[in-house]
Design an enzyme around this catalytic site. Structure first.
Site, PDB file in Angstrom:
ATOM      1  N   CYS A   1      -5.632 -34.810  50.305  1.00  0.00           N
ATOM      2  CA  CYS A   1      -4.762 -34.781  49.118  1.00  0.00           C
ATOM      3  C   CYS A   1      -4.814 -36.118  48.396  1.00  0.00           C
ATOM      4  O   CYS A   1      -4.966 -36.170  47.160  1.00  0.00           O
ATOM      5  CB  CYS A   1      -3.325 -34.462  49.537  1.00  0.00           C
ATOM      6  SG  CYS A   1      -2.140 -34.562  48.173  1.00  0.00           S
TER       7      CYS A   1
ATOM      8  N   GLU B   1      -5.785 -27.317  48.928  1.00  0.00           N
ATOM      9  CA  GLU B   1      -5.602 -28.032  47.661  1.00  0.00           C
ATOM     10  C   GLU B   1      -6.170 -27.206  46.513  1.00  0.00           C
ATOM     11  O   GLU B   1      -5.539 -27.056  45.459  1.00  0.00           O
ATOM     12  CB  GLU B   1      -6.298 -29.398  47.710  1.00  0.00           C
ATOM     13  CG  GLU B   1      -5.520 -30.480  48.416  1.00  0.00           C
ATOM     14  CD  GLU B   1      -4.335 -30.971  47.608  1.00  0.00           C
ATOM     15  OE1 GLU B   1      -4.163 -30.543  46.451  1.00  0.00           O
ATOM     16  OE2 GLU B   1      -3.569 -31.792  48.130  1.00  0.00           O
TER      17      GLU B   1
END
Length: 630
Positions: free
Chosen positions: A229, A302
């Site tokens: 991330c 993600e």
């Protein structure tokens, strides 16, 4: 043809030549190894589709790429830390995130305000879980420095939440507790918190950990799930910041972009990666594999998070989304040599010729086609190489002698490439008359094609697009390759039999090549004619949406005629010739963002041919992300 001035990477060449070791004419490893070891790894390059060195055919790659595709994986330096290793290995997901409709719309400044509000509400929920995961990781870390580092990162997340709260006030966004949680957001946060709680396959839960080392492993696993991330957002921040005009202050999402581009966030991403590397030092190979799996899973989550954001607006990506099944037909055109392959196919064909000639020297059968000795063949290749190199350079320079165009001038470019076309045909005729392609066994050619290494992601792209039942799509390969059988074998080995191959053909007697070539596609003008004929024959009252993917001067006219022309790699000669006649080369992602700025409902002609703009990419992953979104 195209001349490249870089020398070939020996490891790439040898890896491809080694694919020939299992062919019938190489019935002993010692024979084949001696054949390869006798070849020089230097010498003049021959062409974009034919490169012959003074001692053997050489394949040159314009921009060295990781050896790809169907039989190899990207090689990563053993000295690289686990964080960088994973980022490189799973770069496909970062490319897909970059080209996601949400990110492209945000980068353009045209993202629907309600979509941004929804995203912020989802991200607030996610960041709270992210901060909690850092807290759990800090508890498991045994090293004081690691604890301090993780604590600093958790505080940075708290600051990021404050920024999001300012967005909530500025954009009148509903607080996270009042927003409906996306399944993608929930799945991602559950994954993070489960990992931070030690709920990883084969790992004890924190409450049952017996030793500090076992707790440290959980901290490492947690960082493995969180690092993607941080690195992805740092990557997106840089990519989007590069598109902002310094004098522009009206971009509605500039504050968001500036935050992830900032030195502070970039430093936090590096700090997270350093911590992951540090916590992973004492782990076993099996435990490092777990971190890689967690990293990859986080990257996929993600991507899912971005794809789950509702936009409520038209977007230019993925391109296939613009395709309307009952009205449009998507036609993909692609060059073959060095667009799909790592080495030029002529290098493989010429290598077969040299090795079979050496075998023929040892035992000439009455049934074999009469051919020159291996020594004469090697010498002839060297002469053709030198002659081609000199004349190609002269041809390109003669094209560039004319005045440089002030704006895109397609007609002058086409007329100029007539010179190159004439040269290519003369060069082909010399190859035919020389007899260097005589006596190649059809089965050997097919087996060499099956072992030909293709660019990373090439086969997967073609399989995905031809296997999509929601698309009316046709794929055509246009190539100067001397032997279409080699191309068909390369794709069929990857499970692709539905591609239409337009290339030259060998003629055979008793499955041995006669040295003659059935000439179908020899030049830029021939490619353009094949391109135009295909479009004319595909007319079925549907609008054709055309994409051409190529890498050389020989592809230039087709690239420009297509609705979307995509240049793979960085051919110097292609750019020189194109720029001379007013062609503009734009990296694909900035080009897509610019198109999104002008994207409005009802505008179906977003991409049109003969605009004078070509889009550049460095990988098939970009092509796949742009066209398919996968």
């Amino acid at each position: 043809m195209r001349l490249l001035f870089q020398k070939p990477a020996p490891q790439i060449l040898i890896r491809n030549l080694n694919t020939l070791s299992n062919l019938p004419f190489c019935n002993s490893n010692s024979f084949f190894k001696s054949s390869v070891s006798s070849l020089s790894l230097s010498g003049p390059d021959f062409s974009r589709r034919r490169r012959i060195s003074s001692s053997c055919p050489m394949a040159t790659v314009s921009t060295p790429k990781p050896p790809p595709a169907t039989t190899t994986t990207t090689k990563i330096d053993d000295g690289v830390g686990i964080a960088s290793k994973c980022w490189i290995k799973y770069r496909k997901e970062s490319t897909l995130s970059l080209y996601s409709p949400f990110v492209v719309s945000l980068a353009s400044g045209k993202l629907n305000v309600d979509a941004f509000r929804h995203y912020i509400a989802q991200d607030v929920y996610f960041l709270k879980a992210f901060a909690q995961a850092y807290e759990l990781a800090e508890e498991c870390a045994d090293d004081d420095d690691a604890k301090i580092g993780i604590n600093e990162l958790r505080k940075n997340v708290v600051q990021e939440l404050k920024m999001h709260n300012s967005f909530i006030q500025e954009w009148e966004t509903a607080p996270a507790k009042e927003s409906t949680l996306n399944p993608a957001t929930l799945k991602y946060t559950e994954f993070l918190l489960a990992t931070a709680s030690g709920k990883v396959e084969g790992v004890k839960a924190p409450g049952k950990l017996a030793t500090p080392f076992e707790k440290t492993k959980v901290a490492a696993y947690t960082l493995g799930a969180m690092t993607p991330c941080m690195r992805l957002y740092a990557f997106l921040g840089k990519e989007l910041q590069a598109l902002l005009d310094e004098s522009e202050s009206t971009h509605p999402y500039k504050k968001w972009i500036d935050n992830y581009y900032s030195d502070g966030f970039q430093a936090s991403a590096l700090q997270t990666e350093d911590l992951l590397d540090k916590l992973s030092v004492s782990l076993t190979g099996e435990e490092l594999d777990i971190i890689e799996k967690l990293y990859h899973q986080a990257m996929k989550l993600e991507l899912d998070f971005f794809l789950a954001q509702p936009l409520g607006q038209k977007t230019v990506v993925p391109l296939s989304k613009l395709h309307k099944e009952t009205k449009d037909q998507l036609i993909i055109f692609s060059d073959f040599d060095l667009t799909c392959t790592v080495v030029d196919s002529s290098a493989i064909l010429a290598q077969i010729a040299i090795i079979t000639a050496q075998k023929s020297d040892q035992s000439q059968l009455e049934t074999q086609i009469a051919r020159m000795s291996s020594a004469d063949l090697r010498s002839r290749w060297g002469f053709l190489s030198k002659q081609y190199t000199e004349e190609y350079e002269q041809c390109i320079e003669s094209i560039l002698v004319s005045d440089k165009a002030d704006k895109f001038d397609y007609e002058r470019l086409r007329n100029a490439l007539e010179q190159l076309s004439d040269f290519e045909k003369r060069a082909n005729l010399r190859v035919i008359e020389s007899g260097v392609l005589k006596g190649l066994n059809l089965e050997d050619i097919r087996r060499a094609g099956e072992r030909l290494i293709l660019q990373d992601g090439c086969i997967n792209f073609f399989k995905s697009i031809t296997g999509n039942k929601n698309l009316d799509v046709k794929v055509h390969i246009l190539s100067y390759c001397w032997c279409a059988d080699l191309i068909r074998s390369a794709f069929s080995a990857g499970g692709l039999n539905a591609l239409n191959v337009h290339a030259n053909e060998f003629t055979y007697e008793n499955s041995l090549s006669t040295g003659e070539i059935v000439k179908k596609v020899e030049s830029p003008i021939d490619k353009l004619k094949a391109f135009s004929d295909i479009l004319q024959n595909s007319s079925n009252n549907r609008r054709n949406l055309t994409v051409y993917i190529g890498d050389s001067v020989g592809d230039l006219l087709c690239l420009l005629e297509a609705d979307v022309g995509i240049v793979l790699g960085s051919s110097t000669s292609l750019r020189r010739v194109g720029s001379h006649f007013g062609v503009t080369f734009v990296p694909l992602f900035p080009g897509v963002v610019e198109k999104q700025k002008g994207c409005v409902e009802g505008n179906s002609a977003v991409w049109t041919g003969l605009s004078g703009i070509l889009y550049t990419v460095t990988s098939w992953a970009e092509i796949s992300a742009f066209i398919l979104g996968q």
